[in-house]
Structure formats: C-alpha cells, structure tokens
Design a protein around this motif. Structure first.
Motif, PDB file in Angstrom:
ATOM      1  N   ASP A  43       0.882  -1.167   0.000  1.00 25.90           N
ATOM      2  CA  ASP A  43       0.000   0.000   0.000  1.00 25.90           C
ATOM      3  C   ASP A  43       0.922   1.220   0.000  1.00 25.90           C
ATOM      4  O   ASP A  43       1.518   1.557   1.025  1.00 25.90           O
ATOM      5  N   ARG A  46       1.225   4.085   2.504  1.00 23.03           N
ATOM      6  CA  ARG A  46       1.994   4.001   3.760  1.00 23.03           C
ATOM      7  C   ARG A  46       3.254   4.854   3.717  1.00 23.03           C
ATOM      8  O   ARG A  46       3.872   5.081   4.748  1.00 23.03           O
ATOM      9  N   VAL A 113       4.553  -2.555   2.714  1.00 23.77           N
ATOM     10  CA  VAL A 113       3.823  -3.725   3.223  1.00 23.77           C
ATOM     11  C   VAL A 113       3.668  -3.640   4.747  1.00 23.77           C
ATOM     12  O   VAL A 113       2.576  -3.828   5.279  1.00 23.77           O
ATOM     13  N   ALA A 117       5.951   2.372  10.985  1.00 19.73           N
ATOM     14  CA  ALA A 117       5.976   2.103  12.434  1.00 19.73           C
ATOM     15  C   ALA A 117       6.417   0.670  12.716  1.00 19.73           C
ATOM     16  O   ALA A 117       7.267   0.424  13.584  1.00 19.73           O
ATOM     17  N   GLU A 118       5.857  -0.274  11.980  1.00 17.22           N
ATOM     18  CA  GLU A 118       6.204  -1.685  12.201  1.00 17.22           C
ATOM     19  C   GLU A 118       7.637  -1.957  11.751  1.00 17.22           C
ATOM     20  O   GLU A 118       8.357  -2.730  12.388  1.00 17.22           O
ATOM     21  N   ALA A 121       9.819  -0.827  14.407  1.00 14.84           N
ATOM     22  CA  ALA A 121       9.698  -1.601  15.647  1.00 14.84           C
ATOM     23  C   ALA A 121      10.356  -2.975  15.542  1.00 14.84           C
ATOM     24  O   ALA A 121      10.753  -3.553  16.554  1.00 14.84           O
ATOM     25  N   ARG A 122      10.460  -3.511  14.316  1.00 13.28           N
ATOM     26  CA  ARG A 122      10.995  -4.861  14.155  1.00 13.28           C
ATOM     27  C   ARG A 122      12.519  -4.857  14.196  1.00 13.28           C
ATOM     28  O   ARG A 122      13.152  -3.937  13.672  1.00 13.28           O
ATOM     29  N   LEU A 128      10.648 -10.535   8.544  1.00 12.21           N
ATOM     30  CA  LEU A 128       9.191 -10.636   8.732  1.00 12.21           C
ATOM     31  C   LEU A 128       8.491 -10.538   7.382  1.00 12.21           C
ATOM     32  O   LEU A 128       7.525 -11.268   7.114  1.00 12.21           O
ATOM     33  N   GLU A 131       8.689 -13.686   5.734  1.00 11.43           N
ATOM     34  CA  GLU A 131       7.925 -14.688   6.484  1.00 11.43           C
ATOM     35  C   GLU A 131       6.452 -14.612   6.097  1.00 11.43           C
ATOM     36  O   GLU A 131       5.738 -15.606   6.106  1.00 11.43           O
ATOM     37  N   LEU A 132       6.014 -13.404   5.726  1.00 12.43           N
ATOM     38  CA  LEU A 132       4.597 -13.190   5.436  1.00 12.43           C
ATOM     39  C   LEU A 132       4.255 -13.394   3.964  1.00 12.43           C
ATOM     40  O   LEU A 132       3.086 -13.444   3.607  1.00 12.43           O
TER      41      LEU A 132
ATOM     42  N   ARG B 135       1.877 -15.811  10.470  1.00 13.01           N
ATOM     43  CA  ARG B 135       0.984 -15.904   9.313  1.00 13.01           C
ATOM     44  C   ARG B 135      -0.305 -16.652   9.633  1.00 13.01           C
ATOM     45  O   ARG B 135      -1.156 -16.829   8.760  1.00 13.01           O
ATOM     46  N   ASP B 181      -4.146 -12.616   8.570  1.00 16.09           N
ATOM     47  CA  ASP B 181      -3.137 -13.178   9.457  1.00 16.09           C
ATOM     48  C   ASP B 181      -2.842 -12.245  10.630  1.00 16.09           C
ATOM     49  O   ASP B 181      -3.180 -11.056  10.608  1.00 16.09           O
ATOM     50  N   ALA B 183      -0.079 -11.000  11.723  1.00 14.88           N
ATOM     51  CA  ALA B 183       0.814  -9.858  11.453  1.00 14.88           C
ATOM     52  C   ALA B 183       0.025  -8.682  10.873  1.00 14.88           C
ATOM     53  O   ALA B 183       0.292  -7.526  11.200  1.00 14.88           O
ATOM     54  N   HIS B 186      -2.117  -7.116  13.643  1.00 12.76           N
ATOM     55  CA  HIS B 186      -1.190  -6.381  14.514  1.00 12.76           C
ATOM     56  C   HIS B 186      -0.794  -5.049  13.867  1.00 12.76           C
ATOM     57  O   HIS B 186      -0.802  -4.003  14.516  1.00 12.76           O
ATOM     58  N   ARG B 187      -0.493  -5.079  12.576  1.00 11.37           N
ATOM     59  CA  ARG B 187      -0.072  -3.855  11.874  1.00 11.37           C
ATOM     60  C   ARG B 187      -1.225  -2.837  11.840  1.00 11.37           C
ATOM     61  O   ARG B 187      -1.018  -1.649  12.075  1.00 11.37           O
ATOM     62  N   LYS B 190      -1.689  -1.186  15.105  1.00 14.64           N
ATOM     63  CA  LYS B 190      -0.641  -0.184  15.339  1.00 14.64           C
ATOM     64  C   LYS B 190      -0.889   1.075  14.512  1.00 14.64           C
ATOM     65  O   LYS B 190      -0.668   2.189  14.968  1.00 14.64           O
ATOM     66  N   GLU B 191      -1.346   0.872  13.278  1.00 18.18           N
ATOM     67  CA  GLU B 191      -1.532   2.016  12.373  1.00 18.18           C
ATOM     68  C   GLU B 191      -2.722   2.879  12.780  1.00 18.18           C
ATOM     69  O   GLU B 191      -2.637   4.103  12.814  1.00 18.18           O
ATOM     70  N   GLU B 339      -6.926   7.130   8.932  1.00 19.73           N
ATOM     71  CA  GLU B 339      -5.618   6.892   8.333  1.00 19.73           C
ATOM     72  C   GLU B 339      -5.459   7.722   7.058  1.00 19.73           C
ATOM     73  O   GLU B 339      -4.378   8.249   6.775  1.00 19.73           O
ATOM     74  N   ARG B 342      -4.711  11.200   8.187  1.00 15.57           N
ATOM     75  CA  ARG B 342      -3.333  11.317   8.683  1.00 15.57           C
ATOM     76  C   ARG B 342      -2.340  11.407   7.531  1.00 15.57           C
ATOM     77  O   ARG B 342      -1.388  12.181   7.571  1.00 15.57           O
ATOM     78  N   ARG B 343      -2.597  10.623   6.489  1.00 10.90           N
ATOM     79  CA  ARG B 343      -1.677  10.628   5.354  1.00 10.90           C
ATOM     80  C   ARG B 343      -1.783  11.925   4.544  1.00 10.90           C
ATOM     81  O   ARG B 343      -0.788  12.442   4.058  1.00 10.90           O
TER      82      ARG B 343
END
Lengths: 241, 387
Positions: A43, A46, A113, A117-118, A121-122, A128, A131-132, B135, B181, B183, B186-187, B190-191, B339, B342-343
């Motif tokens: 995206d 982002r 992707v 922020a992520e 943080a990683r 990752l 992994e995805l 995943r 999934d 991840a 979670h993302r 966070k966003e 979002e 914000r962008r």
C-alpha cells in the motif's frame, strides 16, 4: 564460515571476485522472486505523509544506516589498491547499483507492506516481510528460510571482503611481504569475536549508542585528520625545497 | 601429492565433520504438528489463560477423506493453562506425547472473554516469539475457543483445515470479514488503533463464519452482524465478487440477483472549514444471474437503467448501514478513514481528537456503475416465461 573465508582470502582478490560474481545471481534471483508476491500486499499510501517526523529524523536514520553498513570504510580500504580511477569507475558504478537498487526496492516493499511504524519496531523487518509472503503454489509454507540462505551468502561475502581489507591494511601498516599471516590472525580474531558471549540487546545498544560515532570517527574523522596533516606538511616541505 | 596440500586436505576432512547439518533434527514421527490454537480465559484461575491446541492424529493423514479415515480419532485436542500463552504452551510438553511443532499453526481462535480484555496477550507473543507463526489466521468467537477446536467438522478432517478453507471463501462471501493473518491485524492495530477480525461460531454441529468482531485498541468492543459486514466490506474495498440481491423495479414481489465485482474503490478527504470531509467512491459492475419473475428486459435501455440504478442503490444502502454502525453505534473508525486523514493532512490529524470527531464526520458514499453497470444478462436473454 570464517574457515572458508580465510581459505578464500588466502588466494587473493581475484578468486574472491569470481566467487562473488557467482553469488550475485544467487542473491538477486530469489530476492526478486520473493519481492514480486510481496508487492501484492503493498500500500503505497503508507509512504505518506512524507517527512512526517521532519528532516532531522531522516538524517539521523541515514546516519545510523550508514554506520551499520560498510560502504564508506570499504571505499577507503579499497581505494589504495585501485591503479586507475578512470578504469575503476564503471566497476564502482556497477557495484553501487548492485547494492543500491535491490536495497531501495527492498526498503520500498518493506515500508509499503509493513508500514514505517512496524518497520521501525521490528529487529529484522525484512525477515518478517519474507515470512509473510504468500507465493502462489506454496500457500501455507513459510519461505523465509530461502531468504535466510540468501542472507547467509551475502554475509559470507561481507566477512570475506572485510577480512581481506583488514589483512591488506595490516600488511601495509607493518610492511609485510605477504598477507598470509594477517589473514590467519584476523580469521582467529573473527572466530574469537564470533564466539564472544554478546547478547542481542548488547548489539542493539551498540548499533545505536556508540557504533555510529565509532564508524563516523573512523570513516570521516581519521581520514580528515590525515588529510589536514598532509595539507599542513605540504607547504613546509615545499618551503624546505 | 605435494606436501603443502596435506594440511589443506586434513582441514577439509575435518570441516566435513562440521558440515553434517541438522544435528538437532527431530523426526516427523516424534513431532506433534499443531495446526490450530485456541485461547480462552481459564475459568478456575483468575488472570490465567487456557491454551488449547489441535493436533492431527498421528495415525490418520490430515488430508485423508472421512471415509478413508475410518473410525479412529482424527485429531487430538489438548489444553494447558498459564499466565501467558507461552507458559501454557510449555506446559503442553507434559501432556502431548510428542514434541510440539508450532511453526505450522494455521489458525488462532480467541474466545470472547479474552478478546474483551484485549488481544495483546495473544498477538504480542506471535509477533515476538519466532517459533510461532505470525501468518496464522486470527478468528474471534463469541463462545469458547476450545469448543471450536473440539468441533468435529463434517467435510474436513480438522478444524484448522475448515478455518483455512474459509479464508478462500471469504473474498466471495461479503457477509463475513475476510480472515487475515496475525501480522496484518497487529499492523492495523498499530496504524489505526482499530480493525475488524473474522468471526467464527458453532451453529448446530457446524462451524459458521459470518460477521466480524470490532477491535479498538486491541479490545473487542462489538460484533458486526452479516448485514453490517456486507457494507463494511464494500467500504473497505474487500469484495472480490458478491451477489447483490435487489427488488425487481418492475415487480416488487420479484428479486433480481447481480453477481457483481468491485471495480473501483477510492477514499478521498478534503477540508471543509478545517473539518475533514470524506468521499468514498465505489464502482460496481456485474452480470445478471437470477431474474426469475422479473419482467424487465436488460436489452431495453430503459429497463437496464432501472436495474443498474437498483443495483447501485442497494450497494449504497448496505454501505450507509455499515457507516451508521461504525459512526453512531460503535463510534470506532475501523473503516480506516482516520488513516486517510493522517496521510493527507498530517497537521490536521495532529490537531484534532479523531476519536471525538469521527462520529460527526461527513462521509459521502458515491456508488457508481462501472461502464454499463450490468455487463451481461447471463446466458439467457429474457426472463423465463413461467412461474
């Protein structure tokens, strides 16, 4: 890895270069293949807003990244061996492109992707990402081991080149006739350092706290002092003549 | 052989001993391959979690058909408790007769009581501890997760495989939030601080995927029913293809169904007197798949216009219903509008309290037919001439 690296470095720069040329497609091909399906999740929004944290954050990030890499120190180490800057230009540009283009593509995919922020943080955001990745035909399989193999190959190249650079520097410093013993001793030092009980938190802290200063000092500070000293000595020599 | 090469050969021979690889390899027959995980509140110990796992029975291949599987148990469901799912997982070592393998987890089901407390105790572990699979698909259930895992599916050998199959159905089934999934969830948390998660329930003796759960700051704050979910999926642009049932404009007792696809999904934001104003543009197009008893002729431009208008009005109604649920009832922006703000306008985003502004924000939903809107009458030109 250090044993194989030492063996390779003992044979000199040309066998090293030939091996790196063999590793180059082995590094690029899986990377490109893995990045394409990752783009399906991208995206590009982002990446917005641009400069959200200001220019100082960008410069700080660039500084930290510079310190993690070996680009500038490598230039200083290799430069004395270059006989003709004109002839080296194309090779240098290919080398820079080889590192810069995949790194830029990988960073773009990672940010679009995972999001900034992520990614921040990683500890291993690229790991990752892979992994995805869902590769058609391999749904449900984790394919990050492929990335780890690629990573291992590039790590080996880095270790070998750094060992060669350090050995030649020691040889020049001590005026030795061969790099054989410097290579072996540096290999031993690498083994000891590799076996040193260092925690991940120590490495993270070092990477942010003192490594950027140390690398900056070694890559910019020491050469700058040497250059200033040379400039100061030149008029004195010319005056003596 | 030259004398100098002997040490090299000896060194290489010694290196061979180090290159054996897989020195810690554990044979598959010693592994318990965990395919689904359920997380509940432990009813006996306050603050502790109960971790349930689904393991395919070693004697029956998980992909084998029901008939071939015979009468033996298809799976083993074990559980353990702990203050963390890691502690509970480690306690499973004393209860499973094989060494657990966590990397192949397909689905994670979280029970409502845990989700009401917050999913951080589940997601943090999956994101932090690499033997677990980030995943894995996340599902919320309004009952107990353990019951979902203990369910014996009729057409699959394992609950995990049923949940995995649901993920492939969701793009064509807008009444359910598409499973995603861990991840990704979670993302998004966070966003934007909020998201929607797939919901799984037990209906009779079957697993049922429909609706979704709304997470705000990781805490389950409400459920979406299937109708809310259809509109939510339109607004989020998560519809591949979907049937749009609409009342026949020529006969209020008849229905028409358009098998539609989302051709366009754009969310834009402008400032109106300093306040954000959103414009969601959806493009839809499809083909007729059911026109029984509807007297309209799609080849007639006037009739076609009526059908297309009814189709876009139906989608707009579904989307507006979902928007009302988000803005007025739940007051949670799981539609990712904040979002976009914000962008596009980070200075405005920083200046306002989006949580307070979101319920009163103007959102215009503009549903347009892509091209002719209805692209094909299907394989039949006119409505069948019988009841």
């Amino acid at each position: 890895m250090v044993l194989v690296s030492t063996y390779l470095v003992l044979h000199g720069l040309e066998p090293m270069a030939r091996m790196f040329l063999l590793l180059a497609p082995a590094f690029l091909a899986p990377l490109v293949v893995l990045m394409i399906p990752a783009f399906a999740e991208a995206d590009f929004g982002r990446l917005l807003p641009v400069l959200e944290e200001g220019m100082s954050a960008v410069l700080h990030g660039a500084w930290i990244t510079l310190a993690q890499g070996f680009g500038l120190p490598m230039v200083w180490m290799v430069l004395p061996h270059v006989q003709s800057l004109e002839r080296a230009r194309s090779a240098v540009l290919v080398g820079v492109g080889f590192v810069f283009v995949p790194a830029l593509a990988l960073m773009t995919v990672t940010l679009t992707v995972l999001g900034p922020a992520e990614t921040a943080a990683r500890i291993y955001p690229t790991l990752l990402l892979f992994e995805l990745v869902e590769v058609p035909g391999f749904t449900g399989f984790r394919i990050d081991p492929i990335f780890l193999v690629v990573w291992l190959a590039t790590s080996f190249s880095t270790v070998a080149l750094l060992q060669y650079a350090a050995a030649t520097a020691v040889r020049r410093l001590l005026g030795l006739g061969s790099i054989r013993w410097p290579v072996v001793l540096i290999g031993l030092a690498l083994t000891v350092l590799g076996a040193w009980p260092v925690g991940q938190l120590d490495l993270l802290h070092a990477g942010r706290a003192w490594l950027p200063w140390a690398v900056s000092g070694a890559a910019f500070g020491v050469p700058s002092v040497l250059m200033v000293m040379a400039m100061l000595r030149r008029p004195a020599r010319e005056g003596a003549r | 052989m030259r004398r100098g090469r002997i040490p090299v050969l000896v060194a290489l021979a010694a290196a061979v001993a180090l290159l054996g690889g897989c020195w810690d390899y554990v044979d598959l027959e010693r592994r318990a391959i965990i395919l689904a995980v359920g997380v509940d509140v432990d009813p006996d110990r306050a603050g502790e979690l109960r971790l349930s796992v689904e393991v395919p029975s070693p004697s029956v291949p998980p992909q084998q058909s029901m008939e071939a599987a015979g009468a033996g148990p298809r799976k083993v469901v074990a559980h353990a408790t702990g203050v963390s799912i890691v502690e509970a997982a480690n306690r499973l070592r004393g209860r499973l007769e094989r060494q657990p393998l966590w990397t192949q987890v397909i689905a994670v089901v979280v029970g409502e009581p845990v989700a009401r407390q917050g999913v951080a105790r589940v997601l943090d572990v999956f994101m932090r501890y690499d033997p677990l699979n980030a995943r894995a698909y996340l599902y919320l259930t309004d009952g107990e997760a353990q019951a979902v895992l203990e369910q014996m599916p009729n057409a699959q050998a394992l609950t995990a495989l049923s949940l995995s199959t649901f993920t492939t159905q969701a793009p064509f089934f807008p009444e359910a939030i598409r499973p995603r999934d861990i991840a990704t969830i979670h993302r998004e948390l966070k966003e934007t601080g909020s998201t929607v998660v797939a919901r799984i329930t037990i209906l009779g003796d079957r697993l049922h995927m429909a609706g979704g759960g709304v997470l705000k700051d990781g805490v389950l704050v409400g459920w979406l029913d299937p109708q809310d979910t259809v509109g939510t999926n339109w607004l989020l642009g998560r519809v591949n293809r979907a049937p749009i049932p609409l009342t026949c404009p020529g006969d209020p007792d008849a229905y028409v169904v358009v098998w539609a696809r989302l051709t366009d999904h754009r969310v834009s934001v402008t400032l109106d007197g300093g306040r954000p104003r959103f414009h969601i543009r959806l493009g839809v197009a499809g083909r007729l798949v059911d026109m029984a008893r509807c007297p309209l002729d799609p080849e007639n431009p006037g009739d076609l216009r009526q059908l297309v208008d009814a189709m876009t009005a139906t989608v707009r109604g579904q989307a507006e219903r979902a928007l009302m649920r988000a803005q007025e009832e739940l007051q949670v922006d799981y539609l990712r509008l904040g979002e976009q703000l914000r962008r596009r306008y980070p200075h405005v985003w920083r200046a306002i309290d989006w949580e307070a502004v979101f319920p009163q924000t103007d959102v215009v939903i503009d549903v347009r037919a892509h091209g002719a809107g209805i692209e094909s009458p299907g394989l039949v030109r006119w409505t069948v001439p019988y009841n």
